[in-house]
Design an enzyme around this catalytic site. Structure first.
Site, PDB file in Angstrom:
ATOM      1  N   SER A  75     -10.218  -0.554   7.152  1.00  0.00           N
ATOM      2  CA  SER A  75      -9.736  -0.362   5.776  1.00  0.00           C
ATOM      3  C   SER A  75      -9.073  -1.568   5.143  1.00  0.00           C
ATOM      4  CB  SER A  75      -8.767   0.830   5.728  1.00  0.00           C
ATOM      5  OG  SER A  75      -9.466   2.028   5.949  1.00  0.00           O
ATOM      6  N   LYS A 110       0.843  -1.197   0.000  1.00  0.00           N
ATOM      7  CA  LYS A 110       0.000   0.000   0.000  1.00  0.00           C
ATOM      8  C   LYS A 110       0.877   1.245   0.000  1.00  0.00           C
ATOM      9  CE  LYS A 110      -3.902   2.015   2.575  1.00  0.00           C
ATOM     10  NZ  LYS A 110      -4.756   1.872   3.778  1.00  0.00           N
ATOM     11  N   SER A 153      -9.795   1.940   2.890  1.00  0.00           N
ATOM     12  CA  SER A 153      -8.897   2.714   2.041  1.00  0.00           C
ATOM     13  C   SER A 153      -7.883   1.848   1.300  1.00  0.00           C
ATOM     14  CB  SER A 153      -8.145   3.717   2.922  1.00  0.00           C
ATOM     15  OG  SER A 153      -7.295   3.042   3.853  1.00  0.00           O
TER      16      SER A 153
END
Length: 486
Positions: free
Chosen positions: A182, A83, A158
């Site tokens: 998330s 990420k 997210s």
């Protein structure tokens, strides 16, 4: 031979050890899949960058394997995705924000060092909501990621880019982060596994902070065993992170389903605040009831339990998270790193111009709200009240988990929604996290498991929640469910 792209992490590990495939071949296959998808009219955009040197690193891993150096490197030659808010030395780390455009991380996050030390190969950065603020990956400066099941749907957020890449067979394992759901939410929407470990189980050193008392690195994979292998490598004490815990997760690499006798001793709590809530999708409710019926059929004790403080979870979460976000994001000022908009009119003007242009609307919304909560008008009372209620939640949820082995509930009230459906409706977006935030507030672990589908084919996830550092127990129950395919 198993197709490389659809193979799991453990399957690729076995193939490499048997000599059926090389790491270089694995990376080339995944890169080809990514490049082919990038040419589609609606690409997944799970990755925002596929690293140019991934094949070179794979060749080095193959050479090490030939030289017999694989003994202490359980992930040698295996790929993983990262990420975009986790630091990798010499690589861009932009948090999918304009304000960090061009920023290159000067050091590795501990989780990256541990994976690389185990021989794993980072193959690319994945998309995310800007500074991890969102539930759909639509608040990214690079544009939204898409759900592999239906590209008109969100993959969640997210950490939606990581989930889309794993579910879309572009990588078998990926890192995400979560502050209030998330990792689990995208896992549910994309039909894969997503683990949020106990707070402190995996070091946060090198992870760009959102809400420091809530943030946790999480893991994505398509099987329970892959989650266990990743946790065993990444978890444990880190001298760089005072909140990290001295825990060993090596037992998670040898997961076995619960026996019939063990199942009969398990007690599961069903929080009525979630299962009776308004807005719970009928398909989600049906899948939940199916699992509860299966548990009962195995002799597992399944009981509804009221935890009234859960009704305050979403409000409490946003007070704490946004207050901490406003504080953490104050460092992005145009002086030290990232975007700099100097109008020549002094520091205040530089600060305002940089942040006004650099941050997206959702980040600005959360900074403004967080600063208001912390303002002189409230004298910090709102934040302190939320912390008191949080302590009560940690205590009451802990008491329930002292009497029961697990809490079981849906991961999200609904399956994945359409891109654009909630992007201009902050309240609807925030309520996507209705069932997940209590886990972060209580500092406990939870795993979202692919549990079924809605009538239109959208994936539905259920979450298994346990006491602090009960990851092995959670993964064993998930392994049991995986084996019988409820």
């Amino acid at each position: 031979m198993k197709d490389i792209c659809t193979a799991t992490l453990n399957e690729l590990k076995a193939m490499l050890e048997e000599g059926a495939v090389t790491s270089a071949e694995v990376i080339r296959a995944l890169k080809s899949a990514y490049q082919a998808d990038s040419q589609q009219p609606l690409p997944l955009q799970g990755f925002i960058e596929f690293f140019d040197d991934a094949e070179e690193l794979a060749a080095k891993a193959d050479a090490m394997r030939k030289e017999g150096k694989a003994a202490n490197m359980p992930l040698l030659g295996l790929p993983f995705a990262v990420k975009d808010n986790i630091s990798m030395r010499g690589r861009l780390c932009t948090c999918c924000s304009k304000i960090l455009e061009g920023y290159v991380a000067p050091y590795n996050a501990t989780v990256i060092d541990r994976l690389i030390s185990a021989g794993a190969i980072p193959i690319g950065r994945t998309n995310m909501d800007e500074f991890a603020m969102g539930s759909s990956t639509e608040y990214s400066v690079y544009g939204p990621s898409r759900n592999p099941i239906d590209r008109m749907l969100t993959p969640g957020g997210s950490s939606g880019g990581s989930a889309a890449a794993v579910a879309g067979f572009q990588v078998p394992f990926a890192l995400g982060t979560e502050t209030g759901g998330s990792v689990r939410l995208p896992a549910s929407y994309c039909g894969i596994y997503g683990l949020k470990p106990t707070y402190g189980a995996i070091s946060r050193y090198g992870v760009v902070a959102f809400g420091s008392s809530l943030d946790q690195v999480g893991l994505f994979a398509r099987t329970v065993d892959d989650i266990g292998l990743g946790l065993a490598v990444t978890g444990g004490r880190d001298a760089h992170d005072e909140t990290s815990a001295d825990q060993c997760f090596n037992s998670c690499t040898k997961l076995v389903p619960y026996s019939d006798g063990e199942l009969k001793k398990i007690r599961i709590a069903l929080p009525v605040e979630f299962t009776k809530t308004q807005g719970l999708d009928a398909d989600v409710s049906a899948v939940f009831e199916k699992f509860c019926a299966w548990f009962s059929a195995q002799g597992i004790t399944v009981e509804p339990v009221s935890i009234p403080v859960l009704e305050s979870a979403i409000a409490m979460y946003y007070v704490i998270a946004l207050s901490e976000a406003a504080s953490n994001l104050a460092r992005f000022d145009g002086i030290r790193y990232g975007l700099r908009k100097d109008t020549g009119k002094g520091y205040d003007e530089l600060y305002c111009a940089t942040r006004s242009e650099g941050f997206g609307k959702e980040v600005k919304r959360r900074i403004i709200t967080g600063n208001y909560v912390l303002s002189h008008h409230f004298s910090g009372d709102c934040y302190e009240s939320a912390l008191r209620v949080r302590n009560r939640m940690e205590k009451e949820v802990g008491e329930v988990l002292g009497q029961y082995d697990f809490i079981f509930c849906p991961t999200a009230p609904t399956p994945a929604f359409k891109l654009g459906e909630r992007v201009d409706n902050p309240m609807a977006m925030y309520l996507s996290d209705l069932f997940t935030t209590f886990v972060n507030l209580a500092h406990i672990p939870a795993l979202s498991v692919p549990a079924g589908t809605a009538q239109d084919g959208r994936p539905i996830g259920m979450q298994i929640v346990g006491a602090k550092f009960s990851e092995e127990k959670i993964l064993r129950l998930a392994k049991t469910l995986e084996a019988v395919r409820v």
